[in-house]
Design an enzyme around this catalytic site. Structure first.
Site, PDB file in Angstrom:
ATOM      1  N   ARG A  42      35.923  46.508  29.809  1.00 21.39           N
ATOM      2  CA  ARG A  42      35.485  45.420  29.474  1.00 21.39           C
ATOM      3  C   ARG A  42      34.033  44.583  29.019  1.00 21.39           C
ATOM      4  O   ARG A  42      33.800  43.759  28.264  1.00 21.39           O
ATOM      5  CB  ARG A  42      35.949  44.354  30.651  1.00 21.39           C
ATOM      6  CG  ARG A  42      37.267  44.166  30.637  1.00 21.39           C
ATOM      7  CD  ARG A  42      37.664  43.490  32.027  1.00 21.39           C
ATOM      8  NE  ARG A  42      39.041  42.887  31.794  1.00 21.39           N
ATOM      9  CZ  ARG A  42      39.995  42.428  32.736  1.00 21.39           C
ATOM     10  NH1 ARG A  42      39.275  42.257  33.893  1.00 21.39           N
ATOM     11  NH2 ARG A  42      41.153  42.288  32.760  1.00 21.39           N
ATOM     12  N   LYS A 207      54.795  45.540  41.191  1.00 24.92           N
ATOM     13  CA  LYS A 207      55.743  44.443  41.625  1.00 24.92           C
ATOM     14  C   LYS A 207      56.582  43.826  40.514  1.00 24.92           C
ATOM     15  O   LYS A 207      56.170  43.399  39.537  1.00 24.92           O
ATOM     16  CB  LYS A 207      54.908  43.336  42.197  1.00 24.92           C
ATOM     17  CG  LYS A 207      54.273  43.582  43.711  1.00 24.92           C
ATOM     18  CD  LYS A 207      53.481  42.383  43.968  1.00 24.92           C
ATOM     19  CE  LYS A 207      53.151  42.333  45.259  1.00 24.92           C
ATOM     20  NZ  LYS A 207      52.309  40.938  45.658  1.00 24.92           N
ATOM     21  N   GLY A 357      44.574  45.512  32.364  1.00 23.94           N
ATOM     22  CA  GLY A 357      43.607  46.085  33.174  1.00 23.94           C
ATOM     23  C   GLY A 357      43.996  47.457  33.640  1.00 23.94           C
ATOM     24  O   GLY A 357      43.384  48.552  33.362  1.00 23.94           O
ATOM     25  N   GLY A 381      46.972  39.903  33.130  1.00 21.89           N
ATOM     26  CA  GLY A 381      47.918  38.543  33.298  1.00 21.89           C
ATOM     27  C   GLY A 381      47.700  37.875  32.122  1.00 21.89           C
ATOM     28  O   GLY A 381      48.847  37.265  31.604  1.00 21.89           O
TER      29      GLY A 381
HETATM   30  C1  3PG Z   1      41.822  40.002  35.496  1.00 20.72           C
HETATM   31  O1  3PG Z   1      41.275  41.072  36.000  1.00 20.72           O
HETATM   32  O2  3PG Z   1      43.008  39.960  35.466  1.00 20.72           O
HETATM   33  C2  3PG Z   1      41.106  38.910  34.855  1.00 20.72           C
HETATM   34  O3  3PG Z   1      39.544  39.282  35.028  1.00 20.72           O
HETATM   35  C3  3PG Z   1      41.218  37.565  35.543  1.00 20.72           C
HETATM   36  O4  3PG Z   1      41.293  37.758  37.046  1.00 20.72           O
HETATM   37  P1  3PG Z   1      41.876  36.900  38.083  1.00 20.72           P
HETATM   38  O5  3PG Z   1      43.366  37.546  38.106  1.00 20.72           O
HETATM   39  O6  3PG Z   1      41.120  37.200  39.391  1.00 20.72           O
HETATM   40  O7  3PG Z   1      41.560  35.429  37.637  1.00 20.72           O
HETATM   41 MG    MG Z   2      44.506  39.869  37.384  1.00 18.48          MG
END
Ligand code: 3PG
Ligand code: MG
Length: 400
Positions: A42, A207, A357, A381
């Site tokens: 990232r 999940k 991620g 996400g």
């Molecule tokens: C992630 O790692 O999915 C993003 O950096 C967002 O982080 P968060 O899910 O803690 O908002």
């Molecule tokens: Mg996340």
């Protein structure tokens, strides 16, 4: 998307000597023992935007979250180590502010020369960043916005969050999409608009509940949906199979049964799995058919026949989206499924996108060649919510 102003538009106006506030997603995984950065993907992903701004002589003020601290300083989530790594990658020191909008941040920003870069401490050390209260978020956004004459959002991984730095700051400053955000949106819009077929999606991860919305949204669109990872056991249970002590979301079994019924045969599940005595790297393990999972063992990876079957489906594909590992790839004994699927994706003559991620980290941890994929998204996400067709607050804020 066409409504988005871009970094090039901002550069064309000229940024020399101007302060440009860049929201990045520098939320990198850290080693639990040593605190060392285990995957700097990232950080690398935001270099094109930062490099262009440095080159153009801007005073670059970078901000990000890391982890999920609870609105107050928490040293284990400091961005300090990230500042060091960012400086190495940029080839120039990064001036690190030990607070986000306090004295250190003010003096660090005020001291920047043209072409220099500052990084503010973790945004989430401030309750205003993630607050549901508009006024509290707005007050924090005012403080952040005071550090910039313009705002660049390059934090694709956070565009699905209605947070001050993502949603409220762009309402206060001239704003553009950075190179990473632009590329991510271009690629993902290709998947939603008119993917070349067959369009095959591979989903893994632990999940079902996290993936339910995207499964619902994708089912009518995709030609095949391959499901592995911890979430496959809830689907197997829905087929009436016993899953031993494998990960199971009991309250999702009925939902999975319903999805299988409605999927018109598009959903493919594992036919064999690697089962172990315990969730441990050195646990005794064997490959079994999915109808033969012993009651005292748990599944930690998909088996070789599953990899072969999934690979055959992937070899036909013209478009592939992959989110979520097939097994516990961090443990070598349970990495073969994820590796096999990743390799099948790279071999397919398809436009391939890796979302998020964990799967992006898997590609790098397994030392696969990143350039064998057309795009590796920095958002987990965020990319799923994009594919679900949801309005992403960070993108909407840039469009206004
Ligand atoms: C992630 O790692 O999915 C993003 O950096 C967002 O982080 P968060 O899910 O803690 O908002
Ligand atoms: Mg996340």
């Amino acid at each position: 998307m066409s409504a988005l102003r871009t970094l090039d538009d901002l550069l064309a106006e000229g940024v020399s000597g101007r302060r440009v506030l860049v929201r990045a997603d520098l939320n990198v995984p850290l080693d639990k023992q040593t605190g060392a950065i285990t995957d700097d993907g990232r950080i690398r992903a935001v270099l094109p935007t930062l490099g262009a701004l440095v080159e153009a002589g801007a005073k670059v003020v970078v901000c990000s979250h890391l982890g999920r601290p609870k609105g107050a300083p928490d040293p284990q989530f400091s961005l300090g180590p990230v500042a060091g790594r960012l400086g190495e990658l940029l080839g120039a020191p990064v001036h690190f502010a030990t607070d986000t909008v306090g004295d250190s941040a003010r003096s660090t920003v005020a001291g920047l020369a043209d072409g220099q870069v500052a990084l503010l401490e973790n945004l989430r050390f401030n309750a205003g960043e993630t607050s549901k209260d508009e006024a509290e978020r707005g007050a924090f956004a005012d403080q952040l916005a005071a550090f910039g004459d313009a705002y660049v959002d390059d934090a694709f991984g956070a565009v699905h969050r209605k947070h001050a730095s993502v949603f409220d700051v762009p309402a206060r400053l001239p704003h553009v999409a950075g190179r990473l955000v632009l590329r991510e949106v271009e690629v993902l819009s290709k998947l939603t608009a008119d993917p070349e077929r067959p369009y095959v999606v591979v989903l893994g991860g632990s999940k079902v509940s996290d993936k339910l919305a995207v499964i619902e949204a994708l089912l009518p669109t995709v030609d095949r949906l391959l499901i592995g990872g911890g979430m496959c056991f809830t689907f197997l249970k829905a087929q009436g199979l016993e899953v031993g002590t494998s990960l199971l979301e009991k309250d999702m079994v009925e939902t999975c049964r319903n999805l299988l019924e409605r999927s018109g045969g598009k959903i493919m599940l594992p036919v064999d799995v690697v089962v172990a005595d315990a969730f441990a790297p050195d646990a005794a393990h064997d490959t079994v058919r999915v109808d033969g999972i012993p009651s005292h063992r748990l599944g930690l990876d998909v088996g070789p026949e599953t990899v072969a079957g999934f690979s055959a489906a992937l070899s036909q594909a013209k478009t592939i989206f992959w989110n979520g590992p097939m097994g516990v790839f961090e443990m070598p004994a349970f990495a073969a499924g994820t590796r096999g699927i990743a390799e099948a994706i790279t071999k397919a003559d398809a436009f391939s996108v890796v979302g998020g991620g964990d799967s992006a980290a898997a590609v790098r941890a397994l030392r696969l060649d990143e350039t064998d994929f057309n795009h590796i998204s920095t958002g987990g996400g965020a990319s799923l919510e994009y594919l679900e067709g949801k309005t992403l607050p960070g993108i909407a804020a840039l469009e206004n």
